[in-house]
Design a protein around this motif. Structure first.
Motif, short mmCIF file in Angstrom:
data_model
loop_
_atom_site.label_atom_id
_atom_site.label_comp_id
_atom_site.label_asym_id
_atom_site.label_seq_id
_atom_site.Cartn_x
_atom_site.Cartn_y
_atom_site.Cartn_z
N GLU A 131 0.84 -1.22 0.00
CA GLU A 131 0.00 0.00 0.00
C GLU A 131 0.87 1.26 0.00
OE1 GLU A 131 -3.07 -0.22 -0.59
OE2 GLU A 131 -3.39 -2.35 -0.22
N ALA A 132 1.89 1.26 -0.84
CA ALA A 132 2.84 2.38 -0.85
C ALA A 132 2.20 3.69 -1.29
CB ALA A 132 4.02 2.03 -1.77
N GLN A 133 1.06 3.61 -1.98
CA GLN A 133 0.41 4.85 -2.42
C GLN A 133 -0.06 5.70 -1.24
OE1 GLN A 133 -1.11 1.90 -2.74
NE2 GLN A 133 -2.96 2.15 -1.54
N ALA A 134 -0.16 5.09 -0.04
CA ALA A 134 -0.61 5.84 1.13
C ALA A 134 0.53 6.57 1.84
CB ALA A 134 -1.29 4.88 2.12
N LEU A 135 1.76 6.30 1.45
CA LEU A 135 2.89 6.94 2.11
C LEU A 135 3.05 8.39 1.67
CD1 LEU A 135 5.70 4.21 1.92
CD2 LEU A 135 4.48 4.98 3.96
N PRO A 136 3.27 9.31 2.61
CA PRO A 136 3.58 10.68 2.21
C PRO A 136 4.96 10.74 1.56
CG PRO A 136 3.81 10.41 4.59
CD PRO A 136 3.22 9.13 4.07
N VAL A 137 5.21 11.82 0.83
CA VAL A 137 6.49 11.97 0.14
C VAL A 137 7.65 11.93 1.13
CG1 VAL A 137 7.90 13.54 -1.24
CG2 VAL A 137 5.49 13.21 -1.80
N SER A 138 7.45 12.49 2.31
CA SER A 138 8.53 12.51 3.31
C SER A 138 8.94 11.10 3.71
CB SER A 138 8.09 13.29 4.55
OG SER A 138 6.91 12.70 5.12
N ALA A 139 7.97 10.19 3.82
CA ALA A 139 8.29 8.80 4.16
C ALA A 139 9.03 8.11 3.01
CB ALA A 139 7.01 8.04 4.51
N LEU A 140 8.61 8.39 1.77
CA LEU A 140 9.31 7.82 0.62
C LEU A 140 10.75 8.33 0.55
CD1 LEU A 140 6.45 8.10 -2.04
CD2 LEU A 140 7.37 5.99 -1.06
N GLU A 141 10.95 9.58 0.92
CA GLU A 141 12.30 10.14 0.94
C GLU A 141 13.16 9.44 1.99
OE1 GLU A 141 14.32 13.00 -0.59
OE2 GLU A 141 13.23 11.68 -1.94
N GLU A 142 12.57 9.10 3.14
CA GLU A 142 13.33 8.38 4.17
C GLU A 142 13.72 6.99 3.68
OE1 GLU A 142 14.67 9.55 6.68
OE2 GLU A 142 13.62 11.45 6.93
N LEU A 143 12.83 6.36 2.92
CA LEU A 143 13.17 5.05 2.36
C LEU A 143 14.35 5.19 1.40
CD1 LEU A 143 9.65 3.47 1.63
CD2 LEU A 143 11.25 2.87 3.45
N ARG A 144 14.35 6.26 0.62
CA ARG A 144 15.47 6.46 -0.30
C ARG A 144 16.77 6.63 0.48
NH1 ARG A 144 18.46 10.48 -1.98
NH2 ARG A 144 17.23 12.05 -0.86
N MET A 145 16.71 7.34 1.60
CA MET A 145 17.90 7.54 2.40
C MET A 145 18.39 6.21 2.98
SD MET A 145 18.69 10.70 2.14
CE MET A 145 19.90 10.82 3.47
N LEU A 146 17.44 5.36 3.39
CA LEU A 146 17.83 4.06 3.94
C LEU A 146 18.54 3.21 2.89
CD1 LEU A 146 14.73 2.97 6.09
CD2 LEU A 146 16.87 4.05 6.86
N SER A 147 18.15 3.38 1.63
CA SER A 147 18.76 2.58 0.56
C SER A 147 20.22 2.96 0.32
CB SER A 147 17.95 2.71 -0.74
OG SER A 147 18.09 4.01 -1.30
N ASN A 148 20.69 4.06 0.96
CA ASN A 148 22.07 4.48 0.79
C ASN A 148 23.04 3.68 1.64
OD1 ASN A 148 21.55 6.53 -1.06
ND2 ASN A 148 21.16 8.05 0.54
N PHE A 149 22.54 2.99 2.67
CA PHE A 149 23.42 2.27 3.58
C PHE A 149 24.16 1.15 2.84
CE2 PHE A 149 20.35 3.52 7.14
CZ PHE A 149 21.10 4.65 7.44
N GLN A 150 25.48 1.13 2.98
CA GLN A 150 26.31 0.15 2.27
C GLN A 150 27.37 -0.42 3.21
OE1 GLN A 150 28.10 1.84 -1.21
NE2 GLN A 150 26.12 2.25 -2.22
N ALA A 151 27.92 -1.54 2.78
CA ALA A 151 29.06 -2.15 3.48
C ALA A 151 29.91 -2.84 2.43
CB ALA A 151 28.58 -3.15 4.54
#
Length: 355
Positions: A131-151
């Protein structure tokens, strides 16, 4: 009750998604191919969209059954308009981190530690957001930031987003989501099934619960099932379940087009918002009085009388159907030597609405 009437081991057309009923239509096969490709990349976002009832949740259930959990740590979130910080707290909790009292910066640090802990076990993390259509843009932006984590040059987190068609529109139409768009490595829209797939779909779900050919289906029944559901899996399950119930009440061993269309007519009357109508039937022109009420009174009275007669006839038909249901239940109870499970009987009062 129709499952017992036909000797089935379960309900083949339940609305609750169940991976054991997974059936690979052409569009679901493409979706699994895109998922396989995306997961092999091990980074970025995968996006699956589809209309309500298209089978997104069943697709995810099948994915969870097929992935190697020794190599992939899957976290699943069903979004209900979760704000950005609340989303981070849910992710932290699913990673085994207590988010209580943590500020946003501390939350992000804790989530990164949790992802590293998973990586040390030889797994990477897949975050599934439904149900990603219910997420506000700010939450989608946080998901994008989480995808930056690397090792070690490898992404620690991959994200699968599932949503209704408007989510795809948001992705393409919002300038604020440009960076997220650039990280999408696979995207697919689930279409309704094709008409020729309906017969195999019905046979598959029945076979899962031990169907042996009773009731049988005439070929024209599948065409009517397709027209009544437009090929949308959830609508098809609803219609097929009601058809099976109708067949059990009438003690039918063969389901044909006439049976399906009779059930569609009942559903259109009971649940008009579903619009489970057969498009081949032309609609009657509405009666719109153009003269003053005095001149139109005879026509209006005649129309009202006809409507009342139609409603009385429908009530009588429903009463007869209910009596048949009760007769079947009484026969079932009297033939059982042990104390029966009364749970099905308690639902009989609402069978017409809940079936």
């Amino acid at each position: 009750m129709y499952d017992e009437h036909y000797g089935l081991t379960g309900r083949p057309f339940q609305l609750t998604p169940d991976p054991k009923f997974w059936f690979e239509t052409a569009t679901h096969r493409k979706a699994m191919a895109y998922l396989g490709y995306g997961l092999a990349q091990g980074e970025g976002f995968i996006v699956i969209t589809g209309d309500i009832g298209a089978g997104k949740t069943t697709l995810v259930g099948h994915l969870m059954d097929t992935i190697d959990h020794k190599r992939l740590n899957a976290i699943r979130i069903v979004s209900t308009a979760i704000e950005a910080e609340d989303l981070l707290r849910i992710v932290a909790t699913d990673l085994g981190v207590d988010p209580a009292g943590l500020e946003k910066a501390q939350l992000l640090t804790a989530i990164e530690r949790g992802l590293h802990a998973v990586a040390r076990t030889g797994r990477r993390t897949l975050l599934v957001v439904d149900e990603a259509q219910a997420l506000p843009v700010s939450a989608l932006e946080e998901l994008r930031m989480l995808s930056n984590f690397q090792a070690g040059g490898q992404s620690l987190l991959q994200i699968l987003l599932l949503g209704q068609p408007e989510f795809r529109d948001r992705l393409h139409g919002s300038d604020r989501l440009e960076q997220l768009r650039q990280r999408i490595i696979a995207i697919h829209h689930l279409d309704p099934m094709e008409e020729h797939e309906v017969a195999d779909y019905i046979a598959h779900r029945l076979a899962v619960v031990g169907w042996t050919g009773n009731p049988d289906f005439q070929e024209d029944a599948f065409a009517a099932l397709y027209r009544g559901s437009a090929g949308v899996p959830r609508r098809l399950n609803l219609l097929a379940g009601r058809v099976m119930l109708h067949a059990a009440v009438e003690n039918l061993t063969l389901i044909d087009q006439a049976v399906v269309e009779a059930v569609i007519g009942d559903l259109d009357a009971d649940l008009p918002t579903l619009a489970l109508s057969v498009p081949d039937e032309p609609e009657a022109a509405p009666v719109t009085p153009s003269a003053p009420a005095t001149a139109a009174a005879p026509a209006v009275d005649a129309a009202l009388a006809a409507r009342v007669a139609e409603l009385e006839s429908r009530v009588e038909q429903q009463d007869q159907a209910l009596r048949r249901v009760l007769t079947l239940l009484v026969d079932w109870v009297e033939s059982d030597t042990t104390r029966p499970d009364y749970a099905p009987i308690r639902g009989v009062a609402n069978w017409h609405d809940a079936a």
